[in-house]
Design a protein around this motif. Sequence first.
Motif, PDB file in Angstrom:
ATOM      1  N   GLU A 132      17.767  42.390 -18.529  1.00 34.85           N
ATOM      2  CA  GLU A 132      17.326  41.337 -19.564  1.00 34.85           C
ATOM      3  C   GLU A 132      17.175  41.821 -20.890  1.00 34.85           C
ATOM      4  OE1 GLU A 132      13.354  39.859 -18.361  1.00 34.85           O
ATOM      5  OE2 GLU A 132      14.094  39.013 -16.561  1.00 34.85           O
ATOM      6  N   ARG A 133      16.932  43.224 -20.908  1.00 31.87           N
ATOM      7  CA  ARG A 133      17.033  43.938 -22.372  1.00 31.87           C
ATOM      8  C   ARG A 133      18.447  43.849 -22.828  1.00 31.87           C
ATOM      9  NH1 ARG A 133      14.877  48.990 -21.672  1.00 31.87           N
ATOM     10  NH2 ARG A 133      12.869  47.984 -21.338  1.00 31.87           N
ATOM     11  N   GLU A 134      19.532  44.117 -22.068  1.00 32.47           N
ATOM     12  CA  GLU A 134      20.886  44.065 -22.328  1.00 32.47           C
ATOM     13  C   GLU A 134      21.083  42.583 -22.798  1.00 32.47           C
ATOM     14  OE1 GLU A 134      25.165  45.398 -20.497  1.00 32.47           O
ATOM     15  OE2 GLU A 134      23.328  46.030 -19.628  1.00 32.47           O
ATOM     16  N   LEU A 135      21.026  41.668 -22.023  1.00 29.07           N
ATOM     17  CA  LEU A 135      21.014  40.140 -22.352  1.00 29.07           C
ATOM     18  C   LEU A 135      20.648  39.873 -23.675  1.00 29.07           C
ATOM     19  CD1 LEU A 135      22.393  37.421 -21.745  1.00 29.07           C
ATOM     20  CD2 LEU A 135      19.996  37.055 -20.374  1.00 29.07           C
ATOM     21  N   ARG A 136      19.489  40.262 -23.734  1.00 27.34           N
ATOM     22  CA  ARG A 136      18.822  39.870 -25.278  1.00 27.34           C
ATOM     23  C   ARG A 136      19.600  40.430 -26.372  1.00 27.34           C
ATOM     24  NH1 ARG A 136      14.122  37.384 -25.022  1.00 27.34           N
ATOM     25  NH2 ARG A 136      12.715  37.360 -23.265  1.00 27.34           N
ATOM     26  N   ARG A 137      20.046  41.895 -26.290  1.00 24.53           N
ATOM     27  CA  ARG A 137      20.790  42.442 -27.393  1.00 24.53           C
ATOM     28  C   ARG A 137      22.091  41.895 -27.422  1.00 24.53           C
ATOM     29  NH1 ARG A 137      22.394  47.288 -25.140  1.00 24.53           N
ATOM     30  NH2 ARG A 137      24.259  46.164 -24.626  1.00 24.53           N
TER      31      ARG A 137
ATOM     32  N   THR B 236      16.057  33.313 -13.216  1.00 26.24           N
ATOM     33  CA  THR B 236      14.791  33.090 -14.036  1.00 26.24           C
ATOM     34  C   THR B 236      14.537  34.610 -14.242  1.00 26.24           C
ATOM     35  OG1 THR B 236      14.120  31.213 -12.488  1.00 26.24           O
ATOM     36  CG2 THR B 236      12.436  32.200 -13.752  1.00 26.24           C
ATOM     37  N   ALA B 237      14.039  34.806 -15.529  1.00 28.93           N
ATOM     38  CA  ALA B 237      13.470  35.885 -15.890  1.00 28.93           C
ATOM     39  C   ALA B 237      11.961  36.304 -15.563  1.00 28.93           C
ATOM     40  CB  ALA B 237      13.452  35.859 -17.593  1.00 28.93           C
TER      41      ALA B 237
END
Length: 169
Positions: free
Chosen positions: A60-65, A159-160
Amino acid sequence: MSLRTNPGAPHPNSRKWGTPAVNRQSGLTLVELIICVAIVAVLASAAIPIARFQVKRVKERELRRDLWEMRDAIDRYKDAADKGAMMTKADSFNYPPDLQTLVDGVEIQDKKVKFLRRIPVDPMTNSAEWGLRSNQDDADSDSFGGQNVFDVHTKSTGTALDGTKYSTW
């Protein structure tokens, strides 16, 4: 000659007559071993969900970045086009025609300016295919009109951890 007063009595440091020798060996019994294995199994079964949770958090952190990086590149392209640094189509509203244009770059004052090093791989789908939105598309539409790239999103339907859909990020 011995200094003992009773020559038939055993030496004080020797074991007593008639008592068996105690053979102490260190180690685990079968019951202790089973208990240890059971404790390790319980701890391991508790650690597996925590590890999965951590892997999902990293993705999720990588997706946001990745989304931030691509959106920033789209914004920098639009800013340069709004300043008249390059020619764009009239119906594009100065947004890039596709993500590859951000990687390939455009000519600005006799220089090739690139806005994105590469199209990142979506950590949720393991693909470089991203969902695109055009400025003319509806905000909640899943179809891409193709006129320009106004926004990007993942094609994942997952879903996150916070309960939101990845595709709405």
